[in-house]
Design an enzyme around this catalytic site. Structure first.
Site, PDB file in Angstrom:
ATOM      1  N   LYS A 137      22.442  -2.331 -31.863  1.00 39.80           N
ATOM      2  CA  LYS A 137      23.644  -1.562 -31.525  1.00 39.80           C
ATOM      3  C   LYS A 137      23.328  -0.173 -30.975  1.00 39.80           C
ATOM      4  O   LYS A 137      24.109   0.391 -30.218  1.00 39.80           O
ATOM      5  CB  LYS A 137      24.532  -1.397 -32.768  1.00 39.80           C
ATOM      6  CG  LYS A 137      25.058  -2.704 -33.323  1.00 39.80           C
ATOM      7  CD  LYS A 137      25.983  -2.484 -34.513  1.00 39.80           C
ATOM      8  CE  LYS A 137      25.260  -2.070 -35.774  1.00 39.80           C
ATOM      9  NZ  LYS A 137      24.476  -3.113 -36.428  1.00 39.80           N
ATOM     10  N   VAL A 183      27.934  -7.072 -31.685  1.00 39.87           N
ATOM     11  CA  VAL A 183      29.243  -6.956 -32.345  1.00 39.87           C
ATOM     12  C   VAL A 183      29.612  -8.269 -33.018  1.00 39.87           C
ATOM     13  O   VAL A 183      29.628  -9.323 -32.369  1.00 39.87           O
ATOM     14  CB  VAL A 183      30.353  -6.574 -31.332  1.00 39.87           C
ATOM     15  CG1 VAL A 183      31.697  -6.426 -32.033  1.00 39.87           C
ATOM     16  CG2 VAL A 183      29.992  -5.292 -30.604  1.00 39.87           C
ATOM     17  N   GLY A 224      28.161 -10.344 -35.052  1.00 45.58           N
ATOM     18  CA  GLY A 224      27.176 -11.418 -35.242  1.00 45.58           C
ATOM     19  C   GLY A 224      27.404 -12.633 -34.369  1.00 45.58           C
ATOM     20  O   GLY A 224      27.319 -12.548 -33.145  1.00 45.58           O
ATOM     21  N   GLY A 228      22.588  -8.607 -51.861  1.00 47.91           N
ATOM     22  CA  GLY A 228      21.934  -8.339 -50.582  1.00 47.91           C
ATOM     23  C   GLY A 228      22.920  -8.114 -49.447  1.00 47.91           C
ATOM     24  O   GLY A 228      22.541  -8.087 -48.286  1.00 47.91           O
ATOM     25  N   LYS A 272      30.414  -0.445 -33.326  1.00 51.12           N
ATOM     26  CA  LYS A 272      30.783  -1.715 -32.691  1.00 51.12           C
ATOM     27  C   LYS A 272      32.043  -1.555 -31.837  1.00 51.12           C
ATOM     28  O   LYS A 272      32.168  -2.143 -30.767  1.00 51.12           O
ATOM     29  CB  LYS A 272      30.977  -2.793 -33.755  1.00 51.12           C
ATOM     30  CG  LYS A 272      29.664  -3.151 -34.464  1.00 51.12           C
ATOM     31  CD  LYS A 272      29.926  -3.946 -35.726  1.00 51.12           C
ATOM     32  CE  LYS A 272      28.615  -4.248 -36.444  1.00 51.12           C
ATOM     33  NZ  LYS A 272      28.863  -4.787 -37.790  1.00 51.12           N
TER      34      LYS A 272
END
Lengths: 326, 171
Positions: A111, A138, A140, A193, A211
């Site tokens: 990004k 942006v 995924g 995670g 994004k």
């Protein structure tokens, strides 16, 4: 067949390796991590370098850096998937510039360079008859950039609303479902995670804002920077606020909103009806685009992940493969 | 800008066929939007008048003419209630809401018959911890609502309150 130089073999890089290793249309001829690199014109055995990295912490030798690979190796497309540096975009920005200056195509999920230097990079690519594509930056796996540029081509966009940060969405949906405090939900996200050790950029809205800047500049033809996005984070949200929202059939989500005509860009917690398509649990990402002719269209799917982000990169690679008949 | 109002008309109709239609026709011709109609027949006194409650929304200027046309049809209008504040928005505030002079916050938004804070609900989990409030503002029209929101944003900045608002302008 397309010859690929893969820069970055963290989570996304591993996904790219997995997706490409059995695809005869592509050959990885060079790879680099932050400390080392290797080159093999006949194609790299991806499983072998992953094993080496696991054992020694390096994928190759220190004489091959990302810059040297970008500048010297014979490849068609540079795949840049190193972690984002939101302030300078480096070292990815320099690597990408080296590749484009040589007329090499670039596909990235990083990004930093795209949000900071989209216009410059696009101009540099054009000057050198190369392509730069960045679907993975942006949301995924969600094909929002190609979906808006091609699928909704020509359709004036009135407004755009997005859930662009999976960490925040996880935290807010856990606060809603279990009545957790912000701190409790954040601790849970860290354990699983979903949140980084330092989650500041996620929870203060910066990640979503970056994004939004990419979408504004690359899809909607605007010329904005992170400073143009009004940002409010989620760290002050109380469980009581979510309970109160519920009494009128609402919930709270971190929403990135954009009104192109008003040049109004904002990332902030908002009240949404509980049955809105942008209300969902877990770490998904979604974007509702309100258009002149098609009405409201919502894109939804995995916002991060190794193979999921590699899916976005694969689509960019296939586009270049077809366009240049590689 | 034309002011829309919501009003309840209580009509007394003779209990014979066609009366309801006679009453609705002038309402429909006035450009009003009928929101709900309810009627109750008095089972113990068959043949007595029928009471019908009709909730409508219409331009304020169209109301006198509508009342005249109902009268011309020999329909008795026994009660009119007017709700002037048609625009409604809900906000959630987080911060030290009480200790930053709640009365002042509400007074600065309230503008009699134009914009009013109509609901306020506060939860204070612990002393010294931020409290959370749900605030409903009603206004006569969108422009006045925008003024009220501007004021609220100014107050929130001064008093370090966080505002969470609804996504507006959706299709």
């Amino acid at each position: 067949m397309m010859k690929i130089a893969l820069i970055g073999i963290g989570s996304v890089g591993r996904g790219v390796g997995e997706v490409l290793k059995n695809d005869k249309r592509f050959k990885i001829v060079a790879a680099a991590d932050s400390k080392s690199g290797l080159v093999n014109p006949d194609g790299i055995d991806f499983d072998a370098i992953m094993a080496a990295k696991k054992k020694t912490g390096r994928c190759g030798t220190t004489d091959w850096t990302a810059f040297r690979i970008a500048a010297e190796v014979d490849y068609d497309t540079l795949v840049e998937v190193t972690p984002t540096n939101a302030e300078t975009g480096e070292p990815a920005l320099s690597t990408i510039k080296i590749a484009l200056s040589r007329g090499k195509h670039v596909v990235t999920s990083n990004k930093g360079p795209i949000s900071l230097a989209y216009r410059d990079l696009k101009a540099l690519a054009k000057e050198n008859n190369a392509d730069i594509r960045f679907e993975g930056t942006v949301a995924g796996a969600v094909p929002i950039i190609n979906g808006m540029k091609n699928g909704l081509a020509g359709n004036p966009v009135k407004a755009l609303f997005g859930v662009l940060n999976g960490t925040c969405n996880y935290i807010l949906s856990r606060m809603e479902e279990e009545g957790l405090t912000y701190q409790q939900a954040l601790a849970e996200a860290r354990d699983l995670g979903y949140a980084e050790a330092d989650p500041t950029y996620d929870v203060n809205g910066t990640d979503a804002a970056i994004k939004l800047v990419i979408l504004a500049n690359s899809v909607l033809g605007m010329n904005v920077t992170l400073k143009d996005v009004q940002r409010t984070g989620i760290d002050r949200i109380t469980p009581e606020a979510i309970k109160m929202a519920h009494t009128t059939g609402h919930t709270i989500r971190l929403i990135a909103s954009l009104y192109p005509d008003k040049r109004d860009l904002e990332v902030s917690p908002r009240l949404l009806p509980e049955d809105d398509p942008l209300v969902f649990s877990e770490t998904l990402n979604a974007i509702t685009v309100e258009t002149e002719y098609a009405g409201a269209i919502t894109f939804i799917g995995a916002g991060a992940g190794s193979v999921e982000t590699a899916s976005a990169i694969l689509s960019d690679l296939v586009f270049i493969l077809k366009k240049y008949a590689l | 800008m034309q002011k829309y109002i919501r009003t309840t008309l209580k009509l007394e109709l003779q209990d014979k066929p066609g009366q309801l239609l006679t009453a609705i026709k002038p309402i429909s011709e006035s450009g009003a939007n009928i929101i709900t109609i309810s009627h109750q027949r008095d089972e113990e006194n068959p043949g007595s008048d029928l009471i019908v409650d009709i909730v409508i929304s219409l331009q304020e200027s169209a109301l006198p003419k509508l009342l005249d046309s109902l009268k011309a049809q020999n329909i008795d209008v026994t009660r009119i209630g007017i709700e002037r504040l048609m625009c409604m928005k809900t906000f959630i505030l987080i911060g030290h809401i009480l200790h930053t002079d709640l009365t002042d916050t509400v007074n600065r938004i309230d503008k009699k018959d134009i914009t009013e804070v109509t609901e306020l609900h506060i939860i204070m989990p612990k002393l010294d911890e931020p409290s959370t409030a749900k605030l409903t503002i009603k206004a006569v029209n969108e422009a006045e609502m925008d003024h009220a929101i501007e004021k609220l944003e100014k107050i929130a900045a001064e008093k370090h309150l966080m505002i969470i608002d609804e996504i507006g302008g959706r299709l």
